[in-house]
Design a protein around this motif. Structure first.
Motif, PDB file in Angstrom:
ATOM      1  N   MET A 121       0.862  -1.164   0.049  1.00  0.00           N
ATOM      2  CA  MET A 121      -0.239  -0.181   0.068  1.00  0.00           C
ATOM      3  C   MET A 121       0.958   1.376   0.001  1.00  0.00           C
ATOM      4  SD  MET A 121      -3.159  -1.217  -0.191  1.00  0.00           S
ATOM      5  CE  MET A 121      -4.319   0.186   0.309  1.00  0.00           C
ATOM      6  N   GLN A 179      -1.547  11.144   4.410  1.00  0.00           N
ATOM      7  CA  GLN A 179      -2.735  11.819   5.095  1.00  0.00           C
ATOM      8  C   GLN A 179      -2.352  12.829   6.259  1.00  0.00           C
ATOM      9  OE1 GLN A 179      -5.606   8.272   3.604  1.00  0.00           O
ATOM     10  NE2 GLN A 179      -6.012   8.936   5.740  1.00  0.00           N
ATOM     11  N   ARG A 204      -5.843   3.515  12.099  1.00  0.00           N
ATOM     12  CA  ARG A 204      -5.135   3.723  10.987  1.00  0.00           C
ATOM     13  C   ARG A 204      -5.274   3.144   9.783  1.00  0.00           C
ATOM     14  NH1 ARG A 204      -0.610   2.738   8.221  1.00  0.00           N
ATOM     15  NH2 ARG A 204      -0.417   0.514   8.945  1.00  0.00           N
ATOM     16  N   GLN A 205      -5.558   1.794   9.770  1.00  0.00           N
ATOM     17  CA  GLN A 205      -5.491   1.034   8.468  1.00  0.00           C
ATOM     18  C   GLN A 205      -6.926   1.341   7.897  1.00  0.00           C
ATOM     19  OE1 GLN A 205      -4.409  -3.071   8.771  1.00  0.00           O
ATOM     20  NE2 GLN A 205      -2.656  -2.619  10.253  1.00  0.00           N
ATOM     21  N   TRP A 206      -7.994   1.381   8.722  1.00  0.00           N
ATOM     22  CA  TRP A 206      -9.153   1.589   8.364  1.00  0.00           C
ATOM     23  C   TRP A 206      -9.360   3.003   7.820  1.00  0.00           C
ATOM     24  CZ3 TRP A 206     -11.937   5.834  10.728  1.00  0.00           C
ATOM     25  CH2 TRP A 206     -13.230   6.107  10.236  1.00  0.00           C
ATOM     26  N   SER A 207      -8.709   4.000   8.073  1.00  0.00           N
ATOM     27  CA  SER A 207      -8.780   5.415   7.705  1.00  0.00           C
ATOM     28  C   SER A 207      -7.659   5.805   6.533  1.00  0.00           C
ATOM     29  CB  SER A 207      -8.653   6.328   8.923  1.00  0.00           C
ATOM     30  OG  SER A 207      -7.120   6.322   9.413  1.00  0.00           O
ATOM     31  N   SER A 208      -6.543   4.739   6.285  1.00  0.00           N
ATOM     32  CA  SER A 208      -5.896   5.023   5.403  1.00  0.00           C
ATOM     33  C   SER A 208      -6.375   4.867   4.054  1.00  0.00           C
ATOM     34  CB  SER A 208      -4.571   4.060   5.207  1.00  0.00           C
ATOM     35  OG  SER A 208      -3.707   4.358   6.572  1.00  0.00           O
ATOM     36  N   PHE A 209      -6.344   5.886   3.191  1.00  0.00           N
ATOM     37  CA  PHE A 209      -7.077   5.849   1.682  1.00  0.00           C
ATOM     38  C   PHE A 209      -8.325   5.545   1.704  1.00  0.00           C
ATOM     39  CE2 PHE A 209      -2.706   3.706   1.779  1.00  0.00           C
ATOM     40  CZ  PHE A 209      -1.991   4.586   1.465  1.00  0.00           C
ATOM     41  N   HIS A 210      -9.055   5.939   2.655  1.00  0.00           N
ATOM     42  CA  HIS A 210     -10.446   5.633   2.640  1.00  0.00           C
ATOM     43  C   HIS A 210     -11.123   6.474   1.576  1.00  0.00           C
ATOM     44  CE1 HIS A 210     -14.518   5.130   4.123  1.00  0.00           C
ATOM     45  NE2 HIS A 210     -14.011   4.606   5.427  1.00  0.00           N
ATOM     46  N   PRO A 211     -11.847   5.527   0.725  1.00  0.00           N
ATOM     47  CA  PRO A 211     -12.474   6.205  -0.456  1.00  0.00           C
ATOM     48  C   PRO A 211     -13.432   7.200  -0.202  1.00  0.00           C
ATOM     49  CG  PRO A 211     -13.098   4.000  -0.097  1.00  0.00           C
ATOM     50  CD  PRO A 211     -12.271   4.170   1.039  1.00  0.00           C
ATOM     51  N   SER A 221     -11.965  11.328   2.108  1.00  0.00           N
ATOM     52  CA  SER A 221     -10.906  11.681   1.597  1.00  0.00           C
ATOM     53  C   SER A 221     -11.003  13.274   1.099  1.00  0.00           C
ATOM     54  CB  SER A 221     -10.106  11.042   0.220  1.00  0.00           C
ATOM     55  OG  SER A 221      -9.526   9.763   1.170  1.00  0.00           O
ATOM     56  N   TYR A 267     -10.820   6.281  -6.112  1.00  0.00           N
ATOM     57  CA  TYR A 267     -11.725   6.424  -4.700  1.00  0.00           C
ATOM     58  C   TYR A 267     -13.363   6.168  -5.299  1.00  0.00           C
ATOM     59  CZ  TYR A 267      -7.808   7.582  -1.819  1.00  0.00           C
ATOM     60  OH  TYR A 267      -6.749   7.518  -1.088  1.00  0.00           O
ATOM     61  N   CYS A 304     -16.534   3.773  -4.262  1.00  0.00           N
ATOM     62  CA  CYS A 304     -17.516   4.096  -3.603  1.00  0.00           C
ATOM     63  C   CYS A 304     -18.899   3.638  -4.417  1.00  0.00           C
ATOM     64  CB  CYS A 304     -17.549   5.678  -3.518  1.00  0.00           C
ATOM     65  SG  CYS A 304     -16.653   6.162  -2.069  1.00  0.00           S
ATOM     66  N   TYR A 357      -7.460  -1.364   2.493  1.00  0.00           N
ATOM     67  CA  TYR A 357      -7.593  -1.718   3.679  1.00  0.00           C
ATOM     68  C   TYR A 357      -9.025  -1.879   4.261  1.00  0.00           C
ATOM     69  CZ  TYR A 357      -2.873  -0.496   5.112  1.00  0.00           C
ATOM     70  OH  TYR A 357      -1.295  -0.763   5.260  1.00  0.00           O
ATOM     71  N   GLN A 358     -10.078  -1.247   3.632  1.00  0.00           N
ATOM     72  CA  GLN A 358     -11.143  -1.113   4.182  1.00  0.00           C
ATOM     73  C   GLN A 358     -12.374  -1.542   3.075  1.00  0.00           C
ATOM     74  OE1 GLN A 358     -10.025   1.327   1.899  1.00  0.00           O
ATOM     75  NE2 GLN A 358      -9.684   2.404   3.961  1.00  0.00           N
TER      76      GLN A 358
END
Lengths: 543, 148
Positions: A11, A117, A150-157, A160, B101, B105, B132-133
């Motif tokens: 990642m 981030q 941290r992992q959940w929020s990294s590159f959260h689509p 952002s 992204y 979504c 990650y998610q």
């Protein structure tokens, strides 16, 4: 400490490749600065007054010797031989060239670090208690929870392009060393019926409209934590204000809706989000938690400290804290020698701290939100030799939590947002109070300076706070009293008209003199202020 | 210009086309007329208002007047989470650096105001090895890959 597996490596590598490509397109003129700005910001790159500034993430403030040494290497190779540790437990470099940024990010990636981030309107680096895993008063190590976030929020689509930046802190002790309730989300790990869960405080922050986060949910089980965070963020992303940058933080939304209505909306969203299966199984938490297992500490190590060297004894009393394992201690390294720039460290000093961590602290260091460094796991028997090495490097100032342990933002010397300089004011105050006996007489006194209303120097949370403003083209400093970022969280109150640079130093001295005259036994400055109120101080300052 | 990216393969240059489709109507117009099959959702409009009508929709166009306004990402996920299976289009200030992204979504087509370079699009959509998610694209999150 958390170690990357192949997924984490991939990642970060992808991000470095992406940003290298974006920099290339920017340098070739294929994208405009306006289009590039949010992209570089999500990689921690700001355009400041004189140069690009790069902010490197130190997740929950934890790093090892190898990583610390890389920070020194970057300062030496790409900057002017020093770095600046920040109130978000990160480090920033003030003199970076855009074309070097991809190479720096590659160097960072080689030691499992990044600048992802650390800016932009996204979920920022997660902060935590700098004594995590070592503090005698914690119920558990908060960092596995922070790493999960941290992992959940990294590159959260989905999150952002939020209305504004979003900061999360996680602690697991009643004593709050991370200013938890002054974050967009502050999480305290608590225990209920023999289980740990997350208490969610949402909508705190400093800036021009400081707010203390209200409790939104007293206990979110581990299994629900990411769904709950997702619900909190989704409500904010949809309904947070976007018409005015100064009203775009979540604290304004919650203030306008009321905590009750925000909670209702979050609960409704959570009921839906929970069905999506976004919470990892307990096995993932256990995998992470195993990596934060306490290092092998010998509980039979001697508790004795040879205090025959008086300078050493002074430092031990001020800068060394209790460890949960007998025979051990937490060393706090002050980056606030008198006359210095708060939070700055040279490459050589950073290297030395890396060496000390490897030799004496099970290869661990922490960055604190007060812009100091911690060696969390030190044998008491090693304290003297550590002190000698620190002292030789100008790193043994015994002023933790005293008036000269000042938090200050970079101010107008570096920052393009600032209205006034912070650093010279910090230096002048530290010099005025340089007598250590006088500082110790004043006791715990948290003085915090911001060079503009954005409050990066946490002035609202200072027992004594100073805010630099621009008044008709000249720098003017407002004084506030009674703030706290700790478990006794409160916001400071402005004393009255502001001062010029020398006037503010005099005003601080009048305030501290008044405290000494008024204090009752055992009272800290902030306790006396809370007992007697503003009026006597105002009289002393302006009277 | 509308670019479809509704399968796993990156869009090809020849995938760019202009649809001769029914124009999308505003949310208000859609809710007051029963026969429209395409609707346009502005950033401040509630995607959940469409949930009772998803069956008859073939296209939902989500407007991005400014790329910095991220409300459309939540709108898209909400629609997919509610089971919407038709075309979900991001229209407006849609830049190559946002589309990965957007795809996560739930967007499967893109109508950027300013044409994108197809090679850049391809690179952007192929950039991330894993995620990650969980989101709305059905991708298996890293934690699941770790634990099977």
């Amino acid at each position: 400490m958390y170690k990357y597996d192949e997924y984490d490596h991939a990642m970060v590598a992808a991000r470095v490749a992406e940003f290298s490509d974006q920099v290339k397109r920017r340098l070739a003129g294929e994208i405009t600065e306006d289009q590039f700005k949010p992209l570089r910001l999500m990689n921690g790159l700001y355009l400041q007054l004189h140069a690009y500034m790069l902010r490197v993430a130190v997740p929950y403030g934890t790093l090892d010797g190898r990583q610390m040494r890389m920070l020194a290497h970057i300062a030496r190779k790409y900057d002017r031989d020093y770095g600046h540790f920040t109130t978000r437990q990160n480090i920033q470099y003030n003199w970076i060239k855009l074309e070097d940024a991809p190479a720096i990010l590659e160097d960072l990636a080689s030691v499992e670090m990044h600048a992802i981030q650390t800016s932009g309107n996204c979920i920022r680096n997660i902060s935590s208690d700098q004594w995590a895993g070592a503090a005698a008063d914690e119920i558990t190590d908060p960092r596995p929870w922070a790493e999960l976030l941290r992992q959940w929020s990294s590159f959260h689509p989905e999150f952002s392009y939020l209305p504004r930046k979003f900061k999360i802190a996680v602690i697991a002790a009643d004593e709050d060393r991370a200013a938890m309730r002054l974050h967009d989300i502050g999480i305290q790990i608590v225990e209920k019926d023999g289980r740990h869960g997350a208490a969610f405080y949402v909508g705190g922050g400093m800036g021009r409209t400081p707010m203390i986060a209200p409790l939104i949910k007293d206990f979110v089980p581990l299994d629900d934590m990411l769904s709950y965070a997702e619900a909190c963020l989704r409500v904010y992303n949809r309904y947070g204000r976007r018409d005015n940058i100064y009203k775009a933080r979540i604290k304004i939304l919650i203030h306008e809706l009321g905590a009750e209505e925000y909670r209702r909306q979050v609960e409704e969203e959570f009921a839906h989000v929970k069905s999506l299966g976004i919470d990892p199984p307990k096995a993932e938490f256990d995998r992470i938690a195993a990596q934060f297992a306490s290092p092998p500490l010998d509980a039979s190590a001697s508790d004795a400290i040879d205090r025959s060297d008086p300078d050493f004894a002074v430092w031990v009393d001020q800068n060394v804290a209790a460890h949960k394992v007998p025979g051990h201690a937490i060393v706090n390294i002050s980056l606030k020698p008198v006359g210095s720039i708060p939070g700055d460290a040279s490459s050589a000093q950073i290297d030395l701290m890396a060496d000390l961590a490897e030799k004496y602290s099970h290869d661990e260091l922490r960055v604190t939100h007060a812009q100091n460094i911690v060696l969390p796991h030190v044998r008491k028997a090693d304290l003297h030799v550590i002190w000698q090495e620190l002292d030789a490097a100008g790193l043994a100032t015994p002023n933790l939590d005293l008036i000269s342990d000042i938090i200050a933002c970079p101010g107008l010397d570096y920052c393009s947002l600032a209205n006034a300089r912070s650093i010279p004011v910090a230096q002048k105050i530290a010099t005025r109070f340089s007598d250590l006996g006088r500082q110790k007489e004043l006791g715990e006194l948290k003085l915090k300076i911001s060079g503009c209303i954005n409050a990066c120097g946490h002035h609202h949370a200072g027992h004594i706070g100073i805010l630099g403003v621009d008044r008709k083209g000249t720098e003017n400093y407002q004084l506030s009293l009674g703030g706290s970022g700790a478990e006794d969280v409160s916001l400071g109150t402005i004393t009255g008209p502001g001062f010029d640079e020398d006037g503010i130093v005099d005003a601080v001295e009048r305030v501290t003199d008044k405290y000494l005259a008024e204090r009752a036994d055992g009272e800290r400055f902030v306790d006396t202020y809370r007992r007697i109120g503003m009026a006597p101080f105002k009289e002393a300052i302006y009277g | 210009m509308v670019e479809r990216a509704d399968n796993q393969s990156p869009p090809q240059a020849e995938g760019w086309h202009t649809n001769g489709e029914e124009p999308a109507v505003t949310l208000d117009a859609f809710l007051s007329q029963s026969n429209a099959t395409a609707v346009r959702l502005e950033p401040d409009e509630d995607a959940r208002a469409l949930i009772p009508h998803l069956d008859r929709l073939a296209l939902i166009e989500v407007a991005f007047p400014k790329f910095r306004d991220g409300r459309g990402y939540s709108s898209a996920r909400i629609l997919r989470e509610a089971g919407y299976a038709g075309e979900l289009r991001a229209q407006g200030d849609v830049l190559v650096d946002q589309i990965a992204y957007m795809k996560r979504c739930g967007f499967d087509s893109f109508a950027p105001e300013k044409d994108l370079n197809p090679a850049d699009v391809e690179a952007a959509l192929a950039r991330w090895p894993e995620h990650y998610q969980g989101a709305a694209d059905g991708a298996v999150p890293i934690w699941k890959l770790r634990h099977g």
